[in-house]
Scaffold this motif. Sequence first.
Motif, PDB file in Angstrom:
ATOM      1  N   ALA A  83      57.388  17.764   9.896  1.00 12.23           N
ATOM      2  CA  ALA A  83      56.074  17.573   9.266  1.00 12.23           C
ATOM      3  C   ALA A  83      55.005  17.384  10.330  1.00 12.23           C
ATOM      4  CB  ALA A  83      56.110  16.383   8.315  1.00 12.23           C
ATOM      5  N   THR A  84      55.316  16.630  11.357  1.00 17.61           N
ATOM      6  CA  THR A  84      54.364  16.421  12.460  1.00 17.61           C
ATOM      7  C   THR A  84      54.086  17.736  13.176  1.00 17.61           C
ATOM      8  OG1 THR A  84      55.118  14.144  12.750  1.00 17.61           O
ATOM      9  CG2 THR A  84      53.977  15.154  14.608  1.00 17.61           C
ATOM     10  N   ARG A  85      55.147  18.490  13.475  1.00 16.52           N
ATOM     11  CA  ARG A  85      54.981  19.776  14.167  1.00 16.52           C
ATOM     12  C   ARG A  85      54.204  20.761  13.288  1.00 16.52           C
ATOM     13  NH1 ARG A  85      60.122  20.524  15.785  1.00 16.52           N
ATOM     14  NH2 ARG A  85      60.705  21.897  14.076  1.00 16.52           N
ATOM     15  N   TYR A  86      54.499  20.767  12.003  1.00 21.56           N
ATOM     16  CA  TYR A  86      53.804  21.653  11.062  1.00 21.56           C
ATOM     17  C   TYR A  86      52.300  21.346  11.041  1.00 21.56           C
ATOM     18  CZ  TYR A  86      52.493  23.755   6.562  1.00 21.56           C
ATOM     19  OH  TYR A  86      51.886  24.473   5.584  1.00 21.56           O
ATOM     20  N   LYS A  87      51.966  20.069  10.917  1.00 20.36           N
ATOM     21  CA  LYS A  87      50.554  19.670  10.880  1.00 20.36           C
ATOM     22  C   LYS A  87      49.860  19.987  12.201  1.00 20.36           C
ATOM     23  CE  LYS A  87      51.207  15.991   7.502  1.00 20.36           C
ATOM     24  NZ  LYS A  87      51.317  14.540   7.295  1.00 20.36           N
ATOM     25  N   SER A  88      50.552  19.756  13.303  1.00 18.26           N
ATOM     26  CA  SER A  88      49.970  20.048  14.624  1.00 18.26           C
ATOM     27  C   SER A  88      49.672  21.535  14.768  1.00 18.26           C
ATOM     28  CB  SER A  88      50.918  19.615  15.738  1.00 18.26           C
ATOM     29  OG  SER A  88      51.079  18.230  15.741  1.00 18.26           O
ATOM     30  N   ASN A  89      50.603  22.372  14.342  1.00 14.82           N
ATOM     31  CA  ASN A  89      50.393  23.817  14.443  1.00 14.82           C
ATOM     32  C   ASN A  89      49.229  24.275  13.564  1.00 14.82           C
ATOM     33  OD1 ASN A  89      52.396  24.441  16.348  1.00 14.82           O
ATOM     34  ND2 ASN A  89      53.973  24.424  14.777  1.00 14.82           N
ATOM     35  N   LEU A  90      49.145  23.713  12.358  1.00 14.44           N
ATOM     36  CA  LEU A  90      48.001  24.042  11.500  1.00 14.44           C
ATOM     37  C   LEU A  90      46.694  23.590  12.143  1.00 14.44           C
ATOM     38  CD1 LEU A  90      49.236  23.220   7.880  1.00 14.44           C
ATOM     39  CD2 LEU A  90      48.868  25.468   8.894  1.00 14.44           C
ATOM     40  N   LYS A 122      51.246  29.998  15.538  1.00 16.16           N
ATOM     41  CA  LYS A 122      51.628  30.893  14.439  1.00 16.16           C
ATOM     42  C   LYS A 122      53.120  31.221  14.481  1.00 16.16           C
ATOM     43  CE  LYS A 122      47.052  32.894  13.858  1.00 16.16           C
ATOM     44  NZ  LYS A 122      46.177  34.061  14.078  1.00 16.16           N
ATOM     45  N   VAL A 123      53.645  31.462  15.683  1.00 12.19           N
ATOM     46  CA  VAL A 123      55.074  31.746  15.823  1.00 12.19           C
ATOM     47  C   VAL A 123      55.889  30.538  15.377  1.00 12.19           C
ATOM     48  CG1 VAL A 123      56.919  32.136  17.514  1.00 12.19           C
ATOM     49  CG2 VAL A 123      54.838  33.517  17.591  1.00 12.19           C
ATOM     50  N   SER A 128      59.458  27.722  11.669  1.00 18.09           N
ATOM     51  CA  SER A 128      59.748  26.458  10.966  1.00 18.09           C
ATOM     52  C   SER A 128      58.482  25.941  10.302  1.00 18.09           C
ATOM     53  CB  SER A 128      60.319  25.420  11.930  1.00 18.09           C
ATOM     54  OG  SER A 128      59.438  25.212  13.016  1.00 18.09           O
ATOM     55  N   GLY A 129      58.115  26.631   9.268  1.00 20.67           N
ATOM     56  CA  GLY A 129      56.902  26.273   8.558  1.00 20.67           C
ATOM     57  C   GLY A 129      57.175  25.506   7.287  1.00 20.67           C
ATOM     58  N   LEU A 130      56.325  25.752   6.332  1.00 21.16           N
ATOM     59  CA  LEU A 130      56.367  25.018   5.069  1.00 21.16           C
ATOM     60  C   LEU A 130      57.669  25.250   4.307  1.00 21.16           C
ATOM     61  CD1 LEU A 130      54.762  23.122   3.276  1.00 21.16           C
ATOM     62  CD2 LEU A 130      53.729  25.121   2.189  1.00 21.16           C
ATOM     63  N   ALA A 131      58.207  26.464   4.356  1.00 23.05           N
ATOM     64  CA  ALA A 131      59.455  26.749   3.629  1.00 23.05           C
ATOM     65  C   ALA A 131      60.594  25.866   4.151  1.00 23.05           C
ATOM     66  CB  ALA A 131      59.821  28.220   3.760  1.00 23.05           C
ATOM     67  N   GLU A 132      60.716  25.781   5.465  1.00 25.39           N
ATOM     68  CA  GLU A 132      61.777  24.948   6.044  1.00 25.39           C
ATOM     69  C   GLU A 132      61.521  23.467   5.761  1.00 25.39           C
ATOM     70  OE1 GLU A 132      63.928  23.922  10.279  1.00 25.39           O
ATOM     71  OE2 GLU A 132      62.728  25.732  10.135  1.00 25.39           O
ATOM     72  N   LEU A 133      60.272  23.056   5.857  1.00 24.50           N
ATOM     73  CA  LEU A 133      59.921  21.663   5.567  1.00 24.50           C
ATOM     74  C   LEU A 133      60.266  21.313   4.123  1.00 24.50           C
ATOM     75  CD1 LEU A 133      58.661  19.004   6.515  1.00 24.50           C
ATOM     76  CD2 LEU A 133      56.418  19.943   5.929  1.00 24.50           C
ATOM     77  N   ASN A 134      59.944  22.198   3.194  1.00 30.93           N
ATOM     78  CA  ASN A 134      60.265  21.939   1.786  1.00 30.93           C
ATOM     79  C   ASN A 134      61.766  21.945   1.532  1.00 30.93           C
ATOM     80  OD1 ASN A 134      57.658  21.481   0.911  1.00 30.93           O
ATOM     81  ND2 ASN A 134      57.271  23.625   0.459  1.00 30.93           N
ATOM     82  N   ALA A 135      62.496  22.810   2.230  1.00 30.11           N
ATOM     83  CA  ALA A 135      63.958  22.835   2.094  1.00 30.11           C
ATOM     84  C   ALA A 135      64.546  21.498   2.556  1.00 30.11           C
ATOM     85  CB  ALA A 135      64.552  23.985   2.893  1.00 30.11           C
ATOM     86  N   LEU A 136      64.047  20.987   3.670  1.00 24.65           N
ATOM     87  CA  LEU A 136      64.514  19.685   4.159  1.00 24.65           C
ATOM     88  C   LEU A 136      64.141  18.566   3.188  1.00 24.65           C
ATOM     89  CD1 LEU A 136      63.823  19.807   8.007  1.00 24.65           C
ATOM     90  CD2 LEU A 136      66.034  19.674   6.868  1.00 24.65           C
ATOM     91  N   ARG A 137      62.972  18.653   2.612  1.00 26.97           N
ATOM     92  CA  ARG A 137      62.559  17.625   1.639  1.00 26.97           C
ATOM     93  C   ARG A 137      63.443  17.671   0.385  1.00 26.97           C
ATOM     94  NH1 ARG A 137      56.088  18.377   2.595  1.00 26.97           N
ATOM     95  NH2 ARG A 137      55.906  16.838   4.270  1.00 26.97           N
ATOM     96  N   ARG A 138      63.825  18.885  -0.039  1.00 31.50           N
ATOM     97  CA  ARG A 138      64.737  18.987  -1.186  1.00 31.50           C
ATOM     98  C   ARG A 138      66.093  18.372  -0.849  1.00 31.50           C
ATOM     99  NH1 ARG A 138      62.310  23.960  -1.463  1.00 31.50           N
ATOM    100  NH2 ARG A 138      64.078  25.028  -0.495  1.00 31.50           N
TER     101      ARG A 138
END
Length: 173
Positions: A83-90, A122-123, A128-138
């Motif tokens: 989540a931290t890496r995702y937010k940083s990349n955004l 972007k790479v 490891s974007g939102l799809a992976e983050l949501n999979a981990l959250r599930r």
Amino acid sequence: MALLLEVSRSQLSMYELGKRGLPLSARQLLAEIVEFLQSEDKDIRLLPYLIEQEEAHKKQVEQELRDNEDQLYMIDKKVAALATRYKSNLNIIGIVDYLNTRPNIHEKIDEELLGAFAVDAKVSLQKSGLAELNALRRKQEQLELEKILLGSALQKAVRTLEEMRNKHFSSDC
């Protein structure tokens, strides 16, 4: 069972199918066995074995609960890091886009460096974007639900053991 009743297996099979009777001694023994199986005495005699089995079940559930908590701890760490890496990349992509729209700032900053930041972000989002983050959250949610289920199973095992021990204690008195 045939050995216990001292008859052949085929003779017992014929009796079970209703095609033949059993000798008197075998019928008497069978009646005693059925009576025992339906009596409370059977429950009292089997209680120590049932307690042993329930204790083993309780230990197994406790181990599963510990394993679940370990998995939950690890997935919590993964979710937090991703989540931290995702937010940083955004944020990086947003900042680069913002700087590219500001002509006075845009001249002072190396365009190649900004482009490299944006491409890396972007790479990283693609890998490891939102799809992976949501999979981990599930998976995290599944583990939390499993923890509740295991906690309930453990409480049930503890109550069952307590009832069995009380019954065993009262039968000894």
